[in-house]
Motif scaffolding. Structure first.
Motif, PDB file in Angstrom:
ATOM      1  N   GLY A 237       0.454  -1.080   0.100  1.00 36.21           N
ATOM      2  CA  GLY A 237       0.353  -0.036   0.104  1.00 36.21           C
ATOM      3  C   GLY A 237       0.611   1.178   0.072  1.00 36.21           C
ATOM      4  N   LEU A 238       0.135   2.108  -0.585  1.00 36.10           N
ATOM      5  CA  LEU A 238       0.983   3.820  -0.019  1.00 36.10           C
ATOM      6  C   LEU A 238       1.149   3.823   1.358  1.00 36.10           C
ATOM      7  N   PRO A 239       2.272   4.711   1.665  1.00 36.94           N
ATOM      8  CA  PRO A 239       2.275   5.670   3.307  1.00 36.94           C
ATOM      9  C   PRO A 239       0.920   5.721   3.597  1.00 36.94           C
ATOM     10  N   ALA A 240       0.347   6.362   4.851  1.00 38.97           N
ATOM     11  CA  ALA A 240      -1.140   6.640   4.837  1.00 38.97           C
ATOM     12  C   ALA A 240      -1.022   7.886   4.773  1.00 38.97           C
ATOM     13  N   PRO A 241       0.537   9.510   5.253  1.00 39.86           N
ATOM     14  CA  PRO A 241       0.183  10.680   3.959  1.00 39.86           C
ATOM     15  C   PRO A 241       0.186  10.596   2.531  1.00 39.86           C
ATOM     16  N   LEU A 242       0.830   9.927   1.436  1.00 41.78           N
ATOM     17  CA  LEU A 242       0.842   9.724   0.328  1.00 41.78           C
ATOM     18  C   LEU A 242      -0.696   9.370   0.179  1.00 41.78           C
ATOM     19  N   GLU A 243      -1.542   8.262   0.883  1.00 38.30           N
ATOM     20  CA  GLU A 243      -2.305   8.388   0.343  1.00 38.30           C
ATOM     21  C   GLU A 243      -3.370   9.199   0.238  1.00 38.30           C
ATOM     22  N   ALA A 244      -3.872   9.913   1.220  1.00 34.54           N
ATOM     23  CA  ALA A 244      -4.657  11.257   2.002  1.00 34.54           C
ATOM     24  C   ALA A 244      -4.121  12.328   1.069  1.00 34.54           C
ATOM     25  N   PHE A 245      -2.985  12.120   0.612  1.00 37.10           N
ATOM     26  CA  PHE A 245      -2.616  13.307  -0.584  1.00 37.10           C
ATOM     27  C   PHE A 245      -3.081  13.450  -1.898  1.00 37.10           C
ATOM     28  N   VAL A 246      -3.221  11.575  -2.628  1.00 35.12           N
ATOM     29  CA  VAL A 246      -3.149  11.489  -3.536  1.00 35.12           C
ATOM     30  C   VAL A 246      -5.143  12.403  -4.459  1.00 35.12           C
ATOM     31  N   PRO A 247      -5.985  12.627  -4.244  1.00 32.71           N
ATOM     32  CA  PRO A 247      -6.705  13.254  -4.816  1.00 32.71           C
ATOM     33  C   PRO A 247      -6.528  15.000  -4.776  1.00 32.71           C
ATOM     34  N   GLU A 248      -5.442  15.265  -4.015  1.00 31.33           N
ATOM     35  CA  GLU A 248      -5.483  17.065  -4.002  1.00 31.33           C
ATOM     36  C   GLU A 248      -4.722  16.795  -5.279  1.00 31.33           C
ATOM     37  N   LEU A 249      -4.557  16.382  -6.073  1.00 29.82           N
ATOM     38  CA  LEU A 249      -3.119  16.195  -7.447  1.00 29.82           C
ATOM     39  C   LEU A 249      -4.212  16.425  -8.237  1.00 29.82           C
ATOM     40  N   ASP A 250      -4.951  16.613  -7.706  1.00 27.69           N
ATOM     41  CA  ASP A 250      -5.981  16.543  -9.149  1.00 27.69           C
ATOM     42  C   ASP A 250      -6.082  18.321  -9.574  1.00 27.69           C
ATOM     43  N   THR A 251      -5.300  19.309  -7.819  1.00 26.91           N
ATOM     44  CA  THR A 251      -5.105  20.762  -8.962  1.00 26.91           C
ATOM     45  C   THR A 251      -4.005  21.141  -9.450  1.00 26.91           C
ATOM     46  N   VAL A 252      -3.559  19.902  -9.368  1.00 27.66           N
ATOM     47  CA  VAL A 252      -2.480  19.940 -10.451  1.00 27.66           C
ATOM     48  C   VAL A 252      -1.676  19.592 -11.667  1.00 27.66           C
ATOM     49  N   ASP A 253      -1.237  20.684 -12.314  1.00 27.56           N
ATOM     50  CA  ASP A 253      -1.000  20.425 -13.400  1.00 27.56           C
ATOM     51  C   ASP A 253       0.170  19.908 -14.270  1.00 27.56           C
ATOM     52  N   PHE A 254      -0.104  18.559 -14.150  1.00 26.43           N
ATOM     53  CA  PHE A 254       1.385  17.814 -14.979  1.00 26.43           C
ATOM     54  C   PHE A 254       1.347  17.611 -16.006  1.00 26.43           C
ATOM     55  N   ASN A 255       0.735  18.187 -17.079  1.00 29.84           N
ATOM     56  CA  ASN A 255       1.421  18.330 -18.207  1.00 29.84           C
ATOM     57  C   ASN A 255       2.460  19.063 -18.807  1.00 29.84           C
ATOM     58  N   GLY A 256       3.105  18.534 -19.133  1.00 31.50           N
ATOM     59  CA  GLY A 256       4.439  19.258 -19.387  1.00 31.50           C
ATOM     60  C   GLY A 256       5.747  19.067 -18.143  1.00 31.50           C
ATOM     61  N   LYS A 257       5.406  18.949 -17.406  1.00 30.45           N
ATOM     62  CA  LYS A 257       6.126  18.596 -15.784  1.00 30.45           C
ATOM     63  C   LYS A 257       6.838  16.862 -15.838  1.00 30.45           C
ATOM     64  N   VAL A 258       8.286  17.210 -15.877  1.00 29.47           N
ATOM     65  CA  VAL A 258       9.010  16.028 -15.484  1.00 29.47           C
ATOM     66  C   VAL A 258       9.041  15.461 -14.472  1.00 29.47           C
ATOM     67  N   VAL A 259       8.987  14.201 -13.979  1.00 22.96           N
ATOM     68  CA  VAL A 259       8.784  13.629 -12.677  1.00 22.96           C
ATOM     69  C   VAL A 259       9.609  12.323 -12.739  1.00 22.96           C
ATOM     70  N   ALA A 260       9.981  12.789 -11.505  1.00 21.21           N
ATOM     71  CA  ALA A 260      10.770  11.095 -11.256  1.00 21.21           C
ATOM     72  C   ALA A 260      10.674  10.457  -9.894  1.00 21.21           C
ATOM     73  N   LEU A 261      11.073   9.260 -10.013  1.00 22.89           N
ATOM     74  CA  LEU A 261      10.389   8.674  -9.231  1.00 22.89           C
ATOM     75  C   LEU A 261      11.460   7.724  -8.183  1.00 22.89           C
ATOM     76  N   VAL A 262      11.437   7.387  -6.975  1.00 26.36           N
ATOM     77  CA  VAL A 262      12.610   7.097  -5.617  1.00 26.36           C
ATOM     78  C   VAL A 262      11.322   5.523  -5.297  1.00 26.36           C
TER      79      VAL A 262
END
Length: 185
Positions: free
Chosen positions: A62-87
């Motif tokens: 599962g996602l850690p609780a802080p991230l799981e709670a945060f995911v719905p807020e990602l709707d307010t972010v415009d990711f088009n054109g953003k470079v994203v790296a994951l670790v």
């Protein structure tokens, strides 16, 4: 504002430590700011051209609780054109059937929102049964670190990974064509 925003979700402190290490030791001074998802709203992400998300996997995938709670807020972010790296952090011995699954869940969500993902990492050198972070073709969707069973490999992996994404992160939205798993270290 620096071009890179590093955002982390941490329940035990390991991911927070990783995010701060990335900023302090692997990126040029002043190139990145670190944010705990517990203390920031998603609108802050709109101010960056490049984002790094750091997460661990909790329990059985599962996602850690802080991230799981945060995911719905990602709707307010415009990711088009953003470079994203994951670790992500995982434990291949303790959770071989859900190794670094949270990273895969985050990847799926961000890709669906239009993020340009960079920093795919080879699956060779790991021993697990299943991982949502495994995209097939020998690639993880980002850097996977196993502090439980392969901590000695973390510095080398982290240095190689950041070297592979540094130019994309510093260039931000002008990084060029979308990356695919074929563009990995």
């Amino acid at each position: 504002m620096p071009p890179i925003g590093i955002f982390f979700a941490s329940e035990t402190g390991s991911t927070a430590e990783l995010a701060r290490e990335l900023q302090a030791h692997y990126l040029p001074e002043g190139a990145a700011e670190v944010h705990n998802l517990d203390d920031v709203d998603a609108a802050r992400m709109n101010g960056y051209d490049a984002l790094v998300f750091a997460t661990s996997t909790t329990n059985c995938g599962g996602l850690p609780a802080p991230l799981e709670a945060f995911v719905p807020e990602l709707d307010t972010v415009d990711f088009n054109g953003k470079v994203v790296a994951l670790v992500g952090l995982g434990d291949q011995a303790g959770y071989p059937d859900a190794f670094a699954d949270a990273l895969g869940l985050l990847y799926e969500d961000l890709r669906a929102r239009g993020a340009q993902i960079v920093g795919f990492w080879p699956t060779s050198g790991y021993a697990y049964d299943y991982s949502r972070a495994d995209l097939g073709d020998g690639a993880f969707c980002g850097l996977v670190l196993d502090q439980a069973t392969q901590a000695e490999q973390t510095p080398r992996r982290l240095a190689a990974w950041i070297e592979s994404v540094r130019a994309d992160l510093l260039a931000g939205g002008s990084a060029g064509a979308p990356k695919t798993p074929g563009h990995m270290v």
